[in-house]
Design a protein around this motif. Structure first.
Motif, PDB file in Angstrom:
ATOM      1  N   ASP A 161      16.002 -17.444  -2.542  1.00  0.00           N
ATOM      2  CA  ASP A 161      14.885 -18.241  -2.884  1.00  0.00           C
ATOM      3  C   ASP A 161      13.862 -17.108  -2.921  1.00  0.00           C
ATOM      4  OD1 ASP A 161      15.798 -20.759  -2.657  1.00  0.00           O
ATOM      5  OD2 ASP A 161      15.399 -21.011  -0.509  1.00  0.00           O
ATOM      6  N   ALA A 162      13.717 -15.874  -1.782  1.00  0.00           N
ATOM      7  CA  ALA A 162      12.770 -15.117  -1.928  1.00  0.00           C
ATOM      8  C   ALA A 162      12.793 -14.321  -3.240  1.00  0.00           C
ATOM      9  CB  ALA A 162      12.940 -14.119  -0.818  1.00  0.00           C
ATOM     10  N   ALA A 185      11.515 -16.554  -6.135  1.00  0.00           N
ATOM     11  CA  ALA A 185       9.942 -16.605  -6.126  1.00  0.00           C
ATOM     12  C   ALA A 185       9.388 -15.281  -6.594  1.00  0.00           C
ATOM     13  CB  ALA A 185       9.362 -16.889  -4.601  1.00  0.00           C
ATOM     14  N   ASN A 186       9.788 -14.302  -6.240  1.00  0.00           N
ATOM     15  CA  ASN A 186       9.238 -13.120  -6.441  1.00  0.00           C
ATOM     16  C   ASN A 186       9.327 -12.834  -8.123  1.00  0.00           C
ATOM     17  OD1 ASN A 186       8.079 -11.867  -4.535  1.00  0.00           O
ATOM     18  ND2 ASN A 186      10.063 -11.075  -3.626  1.00  0.00           N
ATOM     19  N   ILE A 187      10.529 -12.971  -8.644  1.00  0.00           N
ATOM     20  CA  ILE A 187      10.954 -12.748 -10.179  1.00  0.00           C
ATOM     21  C   ILE A 187       9.919 -13.712 -10.715  1.00  0.00           C
ATOM     22  CG2 ILE A 187      12.641 -13.060 -11.873  1.00  0.00           C
ATOM     23  CD1 ILE A 187      14.679 -12.022  -9.880  1.00  0.00           C
ATOM     24  N   ILE A 195      13.562  -6.723  -2.468  1.00  0.00           N
ATOM     25  CA  ILE A 195      13.139  -7.758  -1.320  1.00  0.00           C
ATOM     26  C   ILE A 195      13.953  -8.947  -1.386  1.00  0.00           C
ATOM     27  CG2 ILE A 195      10.905  -9.143  -0.703  1.00  0.00           C
ATOM     28  CD1 ILE A 195       9.274  -7.028  -2.576  1.00  0.00           C
ATOM     29  N   ASP A 196      14.257  -9.207  -0.179  1.00  0.00           N
ATOM     30  CA  ASP A 196      14.877 -10.655   0.094  1.00  0.00           C
ATOM     31  C   ASP A 196      14.399 -11.408   1.214  1.00  0.00           C
ATOM     32  OD1 ASP A 196      16.062  -9.333   2.259  1.00  0.00           O
ATOM     33  OD2 ASP A 196      17.985  -9.923   2.063  1.00  0.00           O
ATOM     34  N   ASP A 197      13.314 -11.171   1.513  1.00  0.00           N
ATOM     35  CA  ASP A 197      12.644 -11.964   2.627  1.00  0.00           C
ATOM     36  C   ASP A 197      11.203 -11.831   2.529  1.00  0.00           C
ATOM     37  OD1 ASP A 197      12.238 -13.237   5.014  1.00  0.00           O
ATOM     38  OD2 ASP A 197      13.235 -11.623   6.161  1.00  0.00           O
TER      39      ASP A 197
END
Ligand code: ADP
Ligand code: MG
Length: 543
Positions: free
Chosen positions: A22-23, A26-28, A517-519
Motif C-alpha cells: 500500500d505504501a 501510494a508513493n509511486i 520505502i515500505d512504511d
C-alpha cells in the motif's frame, strides 16, 4: 502468564500508517502524477501552464522547476520528485523537466514490475546497473568539443535557449555567450576551467533585446560620485579600494570638548588636511579612476574632481572582485599603501545613461578574466526572459566544456542509449534484465514526449527513429517543429553531456529512494495543532 491482550499504542491514534505494498503504491502514484503534470511542457513545443495560487496570483510558465515550486505539493513522495528538479537546477541549470519525467517513468515501470511479482530489491539492483551503464554509454556516444569549436558552442547555446520567447535575437545572444566564455575560460594543464560567476549578467530595461551587449570589462550599476569629475577617461589607470576615503568617524565623534574657537578651527583644518591627503595618495599612485567599495567624503570627492580623477563609491564587493579580474588591478585596503603596481588598466572608463539610469562602463580591458553582459529589453517581462535565456546559454556552454562533450538532442541520445542498454540487459540476464529493459524503455519517454508535443503519432515516429539508430544513425531524433524524424546535427539541436549524466543519476537516486520505502507514517493533525499556539505559532501577531 497471560498474553498481552491490549495492543500497545506506539503512535498517536490520529497517525496514519500505510505499510508494504500500500505504501509503495501510494508513493509511486503520487510521484508519477507530479511528473505527468510537467510532462507536456518538455521541449520547444512544450505547453505553458497557468498557475493560480491561493491568493489568486497568476504565473504562466513552461519551466519545470517553477511549476513544481508554485504547486502546493502535499504528498511526501511528490515532494521528493520536486527535489530532483531543484538538484538538477543547482548542478547544471538545465534539464529539470527531463529529470523529473525520467524519475516518474522509472517509478511507473517499477510499479508494473512489482505487479508482476518482481521484488523491489531486484528492481533497485537492475536500475542501479542500468544507471551506471547509461552514464558510461553517455561518454561513449558523446561528441568531443573544445573551446575553439565556436560554431558548435553556439548551437549548444541556441538549444539551451529553446522555448524562451526571444526568437528574433537568439543568434546574437548565442554569439555573445560564446565570446564571453572565451574571455573567461582558463586552460589548466590540458583541461578547461570555467567559473560562470566570472561572467556578470546585468539587465536593464529599455531598448530592445538586440541592444544586448558584451563588455570587454565590467559594467558597474552606479553613477560617478561628483558632477565635476570627467565622464570619460581614456587609458584608464584604475585604483581599487576597499577602504573608505573618509576620516574615520570615531575620530570626529570622539567627545573632545573644545571651548577655544581657535582650537576648533585648528581641529577642522587638521581634518581637511587629512582628507586632502587621501585624495593626494590616490593621485600620487598615478590613478585616474578609482572604484571604492566604501564611502568617499565630500571633500575627497572635491579634490579628486580637481585632479581630474573619475570616482565611483559604494561598489559591491562582488563587482570589486570582477573589476580586479577584468583590469588586472589589485584591491587595496590601505590608501597609504597604494602604488602604481596595484592599478588596473582599461582602454576606456565612461558613464552612460542606460534606460532610466546611469551606469559606469569599464571597457577595452586587455585579456579580461571577468566580463559583463548587459541584457536589454523593451519591457520588464522581455528583459527578464532575455536574462534567463542568457543565463541558460552561458551555463549550457560551461557545462559542455566541463566534460568537453555534447550529445544530440531531440531525444536522439535517449534512443541511442536505450538501444545499447537493451543489449547490455541481455548480457546480464535473469530478473535484473527485466529491470534494465524497463530503464531503457523509461529513457524513451523523452523522445516520445517530444513527438507527442509535435502533435504527431508518437509511436510511429519513435519506431522510425529507432530504426534509424539501429542502422547506425545516432544523430537522428525528433524534429519537433516539423513533426518528423530528422538529423539533429544539421538541425543544430545539441546539448551538454553533463545535463544527461546529471538527469540520469538524479532520477535513479530518487526512484530508488522511493522504492525502498515500505512504511509511511503520517503524524495526526490534532497532535500537532495541540502544541501550536493559536495564531499559527508566530506569537503576538495582531490583526
Ligand atoms: P528541460 O527542463 O528538461 O531542459 P526543455 O523544455 O528545455 O526541458 O526541453 C529539453 C528537451 O527538448 C531536450 O530533450 C532537447 O533535446 C529538446 N529540444 C530542444 N530544442 C529542440 C529542437 N529544436 N528540436 C527538438 N528537440 C529539442
Ligand atoms: Mg531546457
Amino acid at each position: 502468564m497471560n498474553g498481552i491482550t491490549q495492543p500497545i499504542l506506539v503512535l498517536s491514534e490520529d497517525a496514519l500508517r500505510q505499510t508494504g505494498k500500500d505504501a509503495q503504491k501510494a508513493n509511486i502514484t503520487a510521484a508519477v502524477s507530479v511528473s505527468e503534470m510537467v510532462r507536456s511542457t518538455l521541449g520547444p513545443r512544450g505547453m505553458d501552464k497557468m498557475l493560480v495560487d491561493s491568493t489568486g496570483d497568476i504565473t504562466i510558465t513552461n519551466d519545470g522547476v517553477t511549476i513544481l515550486n508554485e504547486m502546493e505539493i502535499q504528498h511526501p513522495a511528490a515532494k521528493m520528485i520536486r527535489e530532483v528538479a531543484k538538484t538538477q537546477e543547482q548542478e547544471v541549470g538545465d534539464g529539470t523537466t527531463t529529470a523529473v519525467i525520467l524519475a516518474g517513468q522509472l517509478l511507473k515501470k517499477a510499479g508494473d514490475l512489482l505487479d508482476q511479482g518482481i521484488h523491489r530489491t531486484t528492481i533497485v539492483k537492475g536500475y542501479r546497473l542500468a544507471a551506471s551503464k547509461t552514464i558510461e554509454l553517455l561518454n561513449e556516444i558523446s561528441q568531443k568539443i573544445s573551446l575553439e569549436d565556436t560554431q558548435e558552442l553556439k548551437k549548444i547555446a541556441l538549444t539551451a535557449m529553446t522555448g524562451k520567447g526571444i526568437e528574433s535575437s537568439k543568434e546574437k545572444l548565442a554569439e555573445i555567450a560564446v565570446n564571453a566564455i572565451n574571455y573567461i575560460a582558463c586552460k589548466e594543464n590540458g583541461t578547461i576551467k570555467i567559473n560562470p560567476d566570472d561572467i556578470q549578467i546585468e539587465k536593464k530595461q529599455g531598448g530592445s533585446v538586440s541592444d544586448t551587449e558584451l563588455i570587454e570589462g565590467i559594467v558597474v550599476d552606479k553613477e560617478i560620485v561628483h558632477s565635476a569629475m570627467p565622464k570619460l577617461v581614456k587609458n584608464a589607470k584604475i585604483a581599487l579600494l576597499n577602504a573608505a576615503l573618509e576620516v574615520k568617524s570615531t575620530e570626529t565623534d570622539a567627545k573632545i570638548s573644545i571651548t577655544d574657537p581657535e582650537k576648533m578651527q585648528a581641529f577642522a583644518d587638521q581634518e581637511s588636511k587629512m582628507l586632502k591627503n587621501l585624495a593626494e595618495k590616490v593621485k600620487d599612485s598615478g590613478a585616474n579612476v578609482v572604484f571604492c567599495q566604501k564611502g568617499i567624503d565630500d571633500l575627497v570627492q572635491y579634490y579628486l574632481a580637481k585632479y581630474g580623477i573619475l570616482a565611483v563609491r559604494r561598489v559591491k564587493e562582488s563587482d570589486m572582485e570582477k573589476l580586479s579580474k577584468a583590469t588586472g588591478g589589485r584591491i587595496v585596503s590601505n590608501v597609504n599603501e597604494i602604488s602604481s603596481e596595484d592599478l588596473g588598466e582599461a582602454g576606456i572608463v565612461e558613464e552612460k545613461k542606460i534606460g532610466e539610469d546611469k551606469m559606469v562602463f569599464v571597457r577595452e580591458c586587455k585579456e579580461p578574466k571577468a566580463v559583463s553582459i548587459l541584457v536589454r529589453g523593451g519591457t520588464e517581462h522581455v528583459v527578464d526572459e532575455a536574462k534567463r535565456a542568457m543565463d541558460d546559454a552561458v551555463l549550457g556552454i560551461a557545462s559542455t566544456l566541463e566534460l568537453s562533450s555534447y550529445v544530440y538532442g531531440g531525444g536522439a541520445a535517449e534512443i541511442e542509449l536505450a538501444g545499447k542498454l537493451r543489449d547490455y540487459a541481455v548480457s546480464i540476464g535473469g530478473k535484473e534484465q527485466l529491470a534494465i529493459d524497463a530503464f531503457a524503455e523509461s529513457l524513451e519517454i523523452i523522445p516520445r514526449t517530444l513527438a507527442e508535443s509535435a502533435g504527431k503519432d508518437a509511436v510511429e515516429l519513435l519506431v522510425e527513429a529507432k530504426s534509424k539508430h539501429e542502422s547506425g544513425n545516432k544523430e537522428y531524433g525528433i524534429n519537433v517543429s516539423e513533426g518528423k524524424v530528422d538529423d539533429m546535427e544539421s538541425l543544430g539541436v545539441v546539448e551538454p553531456t553533463k545535463i544527461k549524466v546529471q538527469a540520469v543519476s538524479a532520477a535513479t537516486d530518487v526512484a530508488e529512494m522511493i522504492l525502498r520505502i515500505d512504511d509511511i507514517i503520517t503524524a495526526g493533525k490534532s497532535s500537532t495543532s495541540s502544541t501550536t499556539p493559536p495564531g499559527g505559532g508566530m506569537g503576538g501577531m495582531n490583526y
